[in-house]
Scaffold this motif. Structure first.
Motif, PDB file in Angstrom:
ATOM      1  N   ALA A  15       3.787  18.607  -2.741  1.00 56.00           N
ATOM      2  CA  ALA A  15       3.352  18.251  -1.389  1.00 56.00           C
ATOM      3  C   ALA A  15       2.845  16.809  -1.352  1.00 56.00           C
ATOM      4  O   ALA A  15       3.089  16.080  -0.385  1.00 56.00           O
ATOM      5  CB  ALA A  15       2.275  19.209  -0.904  1.00 56.00           C
ATOM      6  N   ALA A  16       2.150  16.389  -2.397  1.00 57.76           N
ATOM      7  CA  ALA A  16       1.672  15.004  -2.471  1.00 57.76           C
ATOM      8  C   ALA A  16       2.848  14.036  -2.562  1.00 57.76           C
ATOM      9  O   ALA A  16       2.856  12.987  -1.922  1.00 57.76           O
ATOM     10  CB  ALA A  16       0.733  14.824  -3.649  1.00 57.76           C
ATOM     11  N   THR A  17       3.862  14.401  -3.335  1.00 56.69           N
ATOM     12  CA  THR A  17       5.059  13.573  -3.469  1.00 56.69           C
ATOM     13  C   THR A  17       5.756  13.399  -2.119  1.00 56.69           C
ATOM     14  O   THR A  17       6.264  12.327  -1.811  1.00 56.69           O
ATOM     15  CB  THR A  17       6.034  14.196  -4.489  1.00 56.69           C
ATOM     16  N   ALA A  18       5.735  14.414  -1.306  1.00 57.44           N
ATOM     17  CA  ALA A  18       6.386  14.355   0.010  1.00 57.44           C
ATOM     18  C   ALA A  18       5.741  13.329   0.940  1.00 57.44           C
ATOM     19  O   ALA A  18       6.350  12.928   1.929  1.00 57.44           O
ATOM     20  CB  ALA A  18       6.372  15.735   0.657  1.00 57.44           C
ATOM     21  N   THR A  19       4.532  12.877   0.613  1.00 60.03           N
ATOM     22  CA  THR A  19       3.853  11.876   1.449  1.00 60.03           C
ATOM     23  C   THR A  19       4.308  10.463   1.138  1.00 60.03           C
ATOM     24  O   THR A  19       3.947   9.529   1.854  1.00 60.03           O
ATOM     25  CB  THR A  19       2.324  11.934   1.258  1.00 60.03           C
ATOM     26  N   LEU A  21       6.868   8.396   1.423  1.00 59.68           N
ATOM     27  CA  LEU A  21       7.516   7.457   2.345  1.00 59.68           C
ATOM     28  C   LEU A  21       6.669   7.105   3.568  1.00 59.68           C
ATOM     29  O   LEU A  21       6.678   5.967   4.025  1.00 59.68           O
ATOM     30  CB  LEU A  21       8.871   8.001   2.803  1.00 59.68           C
ATOM     31  N   ARG A  22       5.962   8.060   4.124  1.00 59.49           N
ATOM     32  CA  ARG A  22       5.239   7.826   5.371  1.00 59.49           C
ATOM     33  C   ARG A  22       3.730   7.923   5.248  1.00 59.49           C
ATOM     34  O   ARG A  22       3.015   7.728   6.216  1.00 59.49           O
ATOM     35  CB  ARG A  22       5.714   8.821   6.423  1.00 59.49           C
ATOM     36  N   GLY A  23       3.235   8.287   4.100  1.00 59.95           N
ATOM     37  CA  GLY A  23       1.797   8.478   3.934  1.00 59.95           C
ATOM     38  C   GLY A  23       1.419   9.910   4.268  1.00 59.95           C
ATOM     39  O   GLY A  23       2.245  10.692   4.734  1.00 59.95           O
TER      40      GLY A  23
END
Length: 150
Positions: A15-19, A21-23
């Protein structure tokens, strides 16, 4: 080079990795601060709880400390996503107001010695208090505490 940092909660590294590109976005519980190096701040906080001292660490001591782990591989876009060490998350979650004040004072001293008038305008005690609240949530939910910076 100093960064703008968002400390945030996430259920796990994916879930942290998914942030990346956009924060973290508005949906994530977070605390923001400006003009701070995220990895050195995290290392200094960890050092404070593992080897308590009222004195700000020398730069050589800080560089020799275990630095936070990348959640995503670094690219040339300047975005950094770090996982705060679990022991630091627990220490922040359990920190007393006096410990947070002492850490804020020590952190301010180090930043002032490095940055002088270019030091952040953020209230570093308020930043630490906010991050400690996030840490308590992370401990209570089984999630993790992360930093995203650009």
């Amino acid at each position: 080079m100093a960064h703008d940092i968002v400390f945030f909660l996430a259920p796990d590294d994916a879930a942290a990795t998914a942030t990346r590109l956009r924060g973290p976005g508005a949906a994530c519980e977070s605390v923001t601060c400006h003009s701070i190096e995220p990895d050195s701040a995290i290392a200094e906080w960890d050092m404070f709880f593992e080897e308590p001292s009222a004195e700000a660490p020398l730069l050589e001591q800080l560089r020799g400390w275990a630095w936070p782990e990348w959640v995503t591989a670094p690219l040339n876009d300047g975005v950094e996503v770090f996982a705060l060490p679990k022991r630091l998350t627990r220490a922040l979650a359990n920190a007393t107001p006096a410990e947070l004040e002492e850490l804020a004072g020590r952190w301010t001293t180090r930043l002032w010695s490095e940055d002088g008038d270019d030091m952040t305008d953020d209230d570093l005690l308020a930043v630490l208090q906010g991050v400690a609240r996030l840490a308590a949530s992370a401990v209570n939910t089984g999630g993790g505490l992360y930093s995203w910076s650009l």
